[in-house]
Design an enzyme around this catalytic site. Structure first.
Site, short mmCIF file in Angstrom:
data_model
loop_
_atom_site.label_atom_id
_atom_site.label_comp_id
_atom_site.label_asym_id
_atom_site.label_seq_id
_atom_site.Cartn_x
_atom_site.Cartn_y
_atom_site.Cartn_z
N SER A 145 -10.19 -25.10 18.04
CA SER A 145 -9.24 -23.99 18.03
C SER A 145 -8.57 -23.92 16.68
O SER A 145 -8.34 -24.94 16.03
CB SER A 145 -8.21 -24.21 19.13
OG SER A 145 -6.99 -23.60 18.81
N LYS A 151 -8.33 -29.42 20.66
CA LYS A 151 -9.22 -28.74 21.58
C LYS A 151 -10.72 -28.98 21.30
O LYS A 151 -11.14 -29.13 20.17
CB LYS A 151 -8.96 -27.23 21.52
CG LYS A 151 -7.59 -26.81 22.00
CD LYS A 151 -7.39 -26.84 23.49
CE LYS A 151 -8.21 -25.98 24.31
NZ LYS A 151 -7.89 -24.83 24.95
N ASN A 153 -13.41 -26.92 23.32
CA ASN A 153 -13.67 -26.00 24.43
C ASN A 153 -15.15 -25.95 24.81
O ASN A 153 -16.01 -25.99 23.94
CB ASN A 153 -13.19 -24.60 24.07
CG ASN A 153 -11.68 -24.53 23.88
OD1 ASN A 153 -10.93 -25.24 24.55
ND2 ASN A 153 -11.23 -23.70 22.95
N ARG A 184 -42.62 10.18 41.18
CA ARG A 184 -41.99 9.66 39.97
C ARG A 184 -40.51 10.02 40.09
O ARG A 184 -40.17 11.16 40.43
CB ARG A 184 -42.61 10.30 38.71
CG ARG A 184 -42.21 9.62 37.43
CD ARG A 184 -43.16 9.90 36.27
NE ARG A 184 -44.48 9.28 36.46
CZ ARG A 184 -45.42 9.21 35.50
NH1 ARG A 184 -45.18 9.70 34.30
NH2 ARG A 184 -46.59 8.64 35.75
#
Lengths: 324, 324, 324, 324
Positions: A145, A151, A153, A184
């Site tokens: 971070s 951090k 993550n 179609r």
């Protein structure tokens, strides 16, 4: 990926970790068993893909309305040769307005990302600060971070879960598109154009990310044991009940262990120690092997045999043979 | 249902009807071919069901976390016996948190209703006041309106399409539920409880309604021919181009027929008559068999062979053998 | 429910808990702030409901095709009186084939369950064995397991998340049903019948369960602090960087704190103590108030003011006035 | 687009066309009324957008966990100034983990494409060969086919319906993403990244295509009358019942008209003529004005007043004022 998951399962086959149900520690399992559960669906996905291939790799050639009229009486013969040229099978009939095999394939893509999403969701949960039993990789700075230096993550796992949930929604568009009008459709294939390529891309991306995880996952043996101990070994409650039930009526054993769980948690003592104290004098000598009962690795049941079964079944994915 | 659809396809195998693409008349087909296209996916659905059975009919028995620890070293043996008792197969491992086979089954249900939905949507379109080539049944008062005595609404087909679209949405919930956390999920199975039983009910209901349609559908041969004629036979434009292209360069043939289409539509004359007039004197005698060209039933290509292929493939559904 | 959430937010407005991003401890917040974030969307949901009411509570009266022809020239007048009788508003035109207000209402239901689902998901995560900061209630035996006496599963929260995810899927059916054909649809309303009542029921159920949680939630102050300490106070990393940055260049501060995080985690020491040691001698005396920096409650920024803002805004829900 | 739809509604306000329910001719309406029904939802969509703006255009500024702690006690003040700089409103609290306004906006996008999809679906149905009441435009070669010179496919409408159905599915992903964990989600925003931009693009594309249709739609007055006549005027059945009911008991009138419908259809005679013959001698002279009854334009009820109401309400969209 199956190969790396297989190796991971094999490597950590005896590493004790809390089995968790409803987000709560339930019974001890091994980390290898957990990984085996990530791997096992891919054997089925392989079977599914094989089985659908004959429906999927089929030429579509029918003219505007599926009669092959422009080719006179040579229509089916031309279709046959075209299919051979393209190494595709021939369908029983031109399938322009029958999209079931596309929807089936889309379902398969979403099954794959769903299974990867389960693995990734587990990793996100195991990587939580309070659990910290795994990290996505040892790569420096990964998931960092800008303002919070602590951090790391689980960003790769997050992408996989996002792909899984997005595919699950796109799949409903593919199934709505089964309703092709007449020979179609009016809008059904445009829906397919908008969704199927995305689903393939999301699945490819999720697989690539999952491969990274399978190769790089950091597993913390010590933390796994610690998390069990920190919860006062209450994960051994079922083991304790069964052990006591050999020497006393089962309802009494349950009641006693429930009481012990309360004491263990409030006084922060290992559950088995509390159980031993509560039963002191009330049980015949050596009725219970307390030391053995205290070790979660002694309550793994058929874990090793089950891992073997999974590894053996995964051999057919062809990536690597496990001899177990 | 396959049996009745097969009979319907067989019965109307030569009944000419407009093949429609983008909601517009494109090329002639036979009504039997249209019904064959409703039937063909069910042969694949049968294959799919057979193939998934071995994944689906599998015992789940693993204790709380999948180790079978409460049974000591007898876990797998007990699982084996339980499976035999229940006439189920044994899985490589307890699969409580691996929901891929449920999601696959849900996908199959939605494939089935999607194929039924395509048939029902076709019937709704064919039953329109301006088309009126089919009616859902000859039952008196069916689909009637309280204030509009002329109405005969395709209410059964509507229910089928509604079931198909609802299943398509519910399917995305089932695929989201693949993300089961750890050894037992927090909310994933509750999602399954809320959706899978509905999907089974909707599929059963749609099948029941489709069976009614397959048995009771009223088909109006005369109206089918009339609708082609009322559109000035422009459905024969492709046939005309290919016929002319034998006697003149293809681009010139295309240009001429395009012009003829405009005249046919504005002057309300049959296309082939217009083409004949436009080419009067410019083509060698008997270059074109105008009478044959005027008949849509002569431009059906491999329709009969294709219907045969579908009926033969449907024999394996076991409901009734077609000898074709 | 807003009232109970408001009380909960107020009661725990200063209780420090880890703010978590990506599943990891990020910055300290208060538990009251977390609850305020559960509450805040409901003020918006109230506004949304008020705003859509005038679109939703509108009479539908138009005859079969919306012309009111059966009433001669009195159609609009009768519609007006009928609306008054029913205490509904009159629409600009009969809206039988315009379903946008139904789809909007379905979206609102799913927004409500989505917000409840976020709250319930948070509770599931906070109730994990390794976090254990909340329990759903103090009720004896709630969420218990037949064989694992230690369990207290967050079963109520699970039902709420399941309702949220199911509603999210059903919503796509409601939006597909916007495509009503002509003056009355062929299958669109049947889709609504199959989905909207369910969505109402799921939302009602989720609200009832959420009310239970809001009234009964058990919050463990001590555990919240413990979880921060057990993670070696790394949650204070950002605070440390900003504190140091007053006495040294910010990049240097970041580098130093990052290093300190590593040491704190590996040597299991409180982060601020490590930072203090690392900077010993390098900083002017009293450049940093180490004691204040060590307390997470000193790094809550505008938490109190923000809680006040939410409680004030919630007053308009009318359930209870908070004077803050 | 509203402007062009308004003009279209106004221009064709008296052009009689079959009102269709369940795909079948029900009662006469005017084409202007049909267009008014395409337009009316956009007035509501405008209101919705206005109402959500105050929730949507709101700054998000809260630091990692929503406390604004890095700014000491100046957090809210900085948020205020930032919002002013960006011309956004300030929220009651940072909303990083509260995604309800994004999901609401996504719902709005899907409401818009759903309403456009209804218009486009109607055009596809009206452009069918057997109906041919409208064509997408007079542009040469538009929607042409390489081999079928007669074709003019409604390709623009098809893209709009495809966008509508795809948005409906993507919306369920956005609602699943409401379940953001804690103070910042693990995978929820990635889901939003994968879906919300697409929804904006699909909506923009659908609007652009719808604008083309609103400007270029070719409407065939004559064909509309012809389609009613070709169905033997049975669309006048309700009108006939009400006319007869003035001179005989209503049940008898219903019975008689039902019988007349059968005769009209089988003998291909105009319904009112049949009714007149059936009642010859049984009704007082001039009890029924047969000539007036034969004209569908005399059974339009409040159609003109209703169109006026819609046009007036659309004035607030600001594109063009209709004075009606």
């Amino acid at each position: 990926m199956a190969r790396y998951l297989g190796e991971l399962a094999h490597l950590h086959r005896r590493m004790v970790v809390a089995g968790r149900t409803h987000g709560q520690q339930a019974l001890p399992i091994s980390f290898g068993l957990k990984v085996a559960a990530w791997l096992a669906p891919f054997v089925r996905h392989g079977d599914r893909l094989n089985q659908m291939t004959s429906r999927l790799l089929v030429v579509q050639f029918g003219g505007a309305a599926g009669t092959l009229a422009a080719l006179g009486d040579k229509g089916l013969a031309v279709m046959q040769e075209l299919a051979e040229e393209l190494k595709l099978a021939t369908p029983v009939m031109p399938w322009h307005a029958q999209r079931d095999s596309f929807a089936e394939f889309a379902g398969w893509l979403s099954l794959v990302t769903g299974s990867l999403g389960k693995m990734a969701q587990d990793i996100i949960l195991l990587a939580q600060t309070e659990v910290e039993e795994v990290a996505e990789s040892a790569e420096e700075g990964r998931g960092g971070s800008s303002t919070m230096p602590q951090k790391s993550n689980p960003i790769t796992s997050e992408l996989i879960v996002a792909a899984a949930r997005t595919n699950a929604s796109l799949l409903s568009a593919m199934h709505n598109a089964l309703i092709h009008e007449h020979e179609r459709a009016t809008h059904g294939w445009q829906v397919e154009w908008l969704t199927l390529p995305q689903m393939v891309a999301l699945t490819g991306g999720a697989l690539k990310h999952a491969l990274y995880l399978a190769k790089n996952l950091q597993v913390d043996d010590k933390k796994m044991r610690e998390n069990i101990a920190r919860a006062d070994d209450v994960i051994l409650a079922e083991a304790a009940v069964f052990a006591l039930a050999k020497a006393m009526p089962r309802p009494k054993a349950e009641e006693l262990v429930k009481k012990a769980c309360g004491i263990a948690t409030s006084e922060r003592k290992p559950l088995i120690e509390v159980v031993m104290n509560l039963t002191a004098g009330a049980l015949p000598d050596r009725a219970v092997d307390w030391q053995s009962l205290s070790a979660p690795e002694n309550y793994l049941g058929d874990t090793q045999k089950i891992i073997n079964r999974v590894l053996e079944s995964a051999n057919k994915l062809g990536s690597k043979r496990f001899h177990v």
